[in-house]
Design an enzyme around this catalytic site. Structure first.
Site, PDB file in Angstrom:
ATOM      1  N   HIS A 143      28.554 -39.595 -50.611  1.00 29.55           N
ATOM      2  CA  HIS A 143      28.091 -39.578 -49.218  1.00 29.55           C
ATOM      3  C   HIS A 143      28.806 -40.656 -48.411  1.00 29.55           C
ATOM      4  O   HIS A 143      28.619 -41.848 -48.645  1.00 29.55           O
ATOM      5  CB  HIS A 143      26.583 -39.825 -49.217  1.00 29.55           C
ATOM      6  N   GLU A 147      32.505 -36.769 -49.017  1.00 30.17           N
ATOM      7  CA  GLU A 147      31.941 -36.247 -47.781  1.00 30.17           C
ATOM      8  C   GLU A 147      32.437 -36.997 -46.548  1.00 30.17           C
ATOM      9  O   GLU A 147      31.950 -38.072 -46.244  1.00 30.17           O
ATOM     10  CB  GLU A 147      30.409 -36.362 -47.820  1.00 30.17           C
ATOM     11  N   ASP A 158      32.314 -37.197 -42.586  1.00 29.21           N
ATOM     12  CA  ASP A 158      31.747 -36.700 -41.334  1.00 29.21           C
ATOM     13  C   ASP A 158      32.877 -36.725 -40.311  1.00 29.21           C
ATOM     14  O   ASP A 158      33.693 -37.645 -40.332  1.00 29.21           O
ATOM     15  CB  ASP A 158      30.626 -37.635 -40.860  1.00 29.21           C
ATOM     16  N   HIS A 216      30.509 -41.291 -38.867  1.00 25.96           N
ATOM     17  CA  HIS A 216      29.198 -40.646 -38.895  1.00 25.96           C
ATOM     18  C   HIS A 216      28.697 -40.264 -37.513  1.00 25.96           C
ATOM     19  O   HIS A 216      27.879 -39.370 -37.368  1.00 25.96           O
ATOM     20  CB  HIS A 216      28.180 -41.556 -39.584  1.00 25.96           C
ATOM     21  N   GLU A 229      31.612 -32.570 -42.549  1.00 26.26           N
ATOM     22  CA  GLU A 229      30.507 -32.225 -41.647  1.00 26.26           C
ATOM     23  C   GLU A 229      30.979 -32.318 -40.204  1.00 26.26           C
ATOM     24  O   GLU A 229      31.537 -33.329 -39.790  1.00 26.26           O
ATOM     25  CB  GLU A 229      29.320 -33.184 -41.838  1.00 26.26           C
TER      26      GLU A 229
END
Ligand code: NAG
Ligand code: NAG
Length: 372
Positions: free
Chosen positions: A39, A66, A68, A81, A172
């Protein structure tokens, strides 16, 4: 000699069968072990969303990393993020950028800061990343660059070239409606970078979003035009909230409406291959009463305990053919309910046994260890 080799083969085969029989069978959708998703990289250890943090996650055994994604002023996807750079970089200490500070609404909530869409990539490259949580290691602050999405893909390709390990990427789209309204839509550059990098193996990508329209309409159209089909994951915020594109379009549904068995089967599963719910939204908790001063600083903290109630989100998702990847697992005591007695492994084991197909963690090493 021939006979001995024969016996050896049989004994070896027997041992293999015995070992495999004793390995825990995880109740995942595929029956394969759940995936560990780093993450924001190994963000428990290093400033989040830096190549260094992603590299560490990979070294610790993460299956996916991951990033973002937000957009720069010149339309380049970078890993952050949130569009506001104030907490995760040293932007507020750089004199030449002082006049970029402003207060705006992001998804309806006012915030003050410096926003990625006001900075060109060349300017963002002058910033350095910072650890956002005061209780984590601050010694790596102001050293690492903000990576582009392209650089994240390049890192994963370098790892494959040098170790043979095929790491996946789990991007994401952050605040897609916000960036659409600025004319900096995230989906086009996302698909373009993936296609141009030939990083389009559906086994190595999940694209996730808290909004619906970009997953349901925009990304499928863009992928179809390129002849690719990558798995999409619908994220779920706290259930009483709504996806922000629903707020804008006037769709009254909340995340609670989207996660019913019927909606998972007849709506979400028509465009997504998985869901990403908050872990505490279905493994229910309640405050421990009265609040206790557990760390001895004279302040009573409200701790959470498990109530024992588990909503059938995993069963309903699996029945709809959807994988379940809950977020976010963290080692530190303050993120654990009292039931785990400060042992993060106990929490991972609980969720693995419930049948999650993967999970997002700031500490990939602990998640890999707990998986066994
Ligand atoms: C912030 O970033 C710059 C690079 O633009 C770097 O030289 C500097 O050391 C960093 N730290 C601070 C405190 O400004
Ligand atoms: C693209 O990637 C696939 C693996 O996903 C590989 O088999 C293929 O050779 C690559 N093509 C090019 C042009 O590099």
């Amino acid at each position: 000699m021939k006979i001995r080799l024969g016996w050896l083969t049989i004994v070896t085969a027997l041992i293999v069968v015995l070992i495999q029989g004793s390995v825990t069978a995880y109740p995942t959708l595929s029956g394969k072990p759940p995936i560990v998703i780093g993450h924001r990289g190994a963000s428990g250890y290093l400033p989040e969303h830096t190549l260094e943090a992603y590299k560490l996650a990979i070294e610790q055994g993460a299956d996916f990393i991951e990033p973002d994604l937000v957009s720069t002023k010149d339309g380049v996807l970078v890993a952050r993020h949130e569009p506001n750079l104030i907490d995760t970089t040293n932007v507020s200490e750089i004199a030449q950028f002082a006049d970029r500070k402003k207060t705006i609404a992001v998804d309806g909530a006012e915030q003050e800061g410096f926003f990625s869409d006001d900075f060109t990539l060349a300017e963002i490259k002058q910033l350095r990343a910072r650890q956002t949580r005061s209780f984590r290691d601050q010694s790596h602050n102001d050293q690492y660059e903000i990576p582009t999405f392209q650089e994240v893909i390049d890192l994963v390709k370098q790892v494959e070239a040098s170790t043979g390990r095929k790491i996946g990427i789990y991007p994401e789209t952050k605040h897609p409606t916000y960036f659409d309204q600025l004319g900096l839509s995230l989906e086009e550059p996302l698909i373009k970078v993936l296609v141009e990098s030939n990083f389009t193996d559906p086994a190595r990508i999940f694209i996730q979003s808290f909004e619906v329209k970009n997953l349901k309409d925009e990304l499928p159209q863009l992928m179809a035009a390129e002849g690719i089909n990558l798995p999409l994951v619908q994220l779920f915020d706290e259930f009483q909230l709504q996806p922000y594109d629903f707020v804008v379009s006037g769709d009254a549904r909340t995340y609670a409406d989207l996660i019913t068995a019927d909606s998972l089967k007849n709506f979400v599963a028509t465009y997504a291959k998985g869901i990403g719910p908050w872990k505490r939204s279905f493994v229910m908790t309640a405050p421990v009463e009265p609040p206790m001063d557990t760390n001895g600083d004279g302040v009573a903290e409200t701790k959470e305990r498990l109530t024992g109630e588990v909503l059938p989100v995993i069963q309903n998702a699996h029945a709809a053919g959807l994988q379940v990847h809950p977020y976010t697992f963290r080692d530190e005591e303050q993120f654990l309910t009292t039931d785990y007695n400060g042992d993060p492994m106990a929490e991972y084991k609980q969720f693995y046994e419930l049948g999650v197909d993967g999970l997002f963690t700031d500490f990939p090493d602990t998640a890999v260890k707990a998986r066994g």
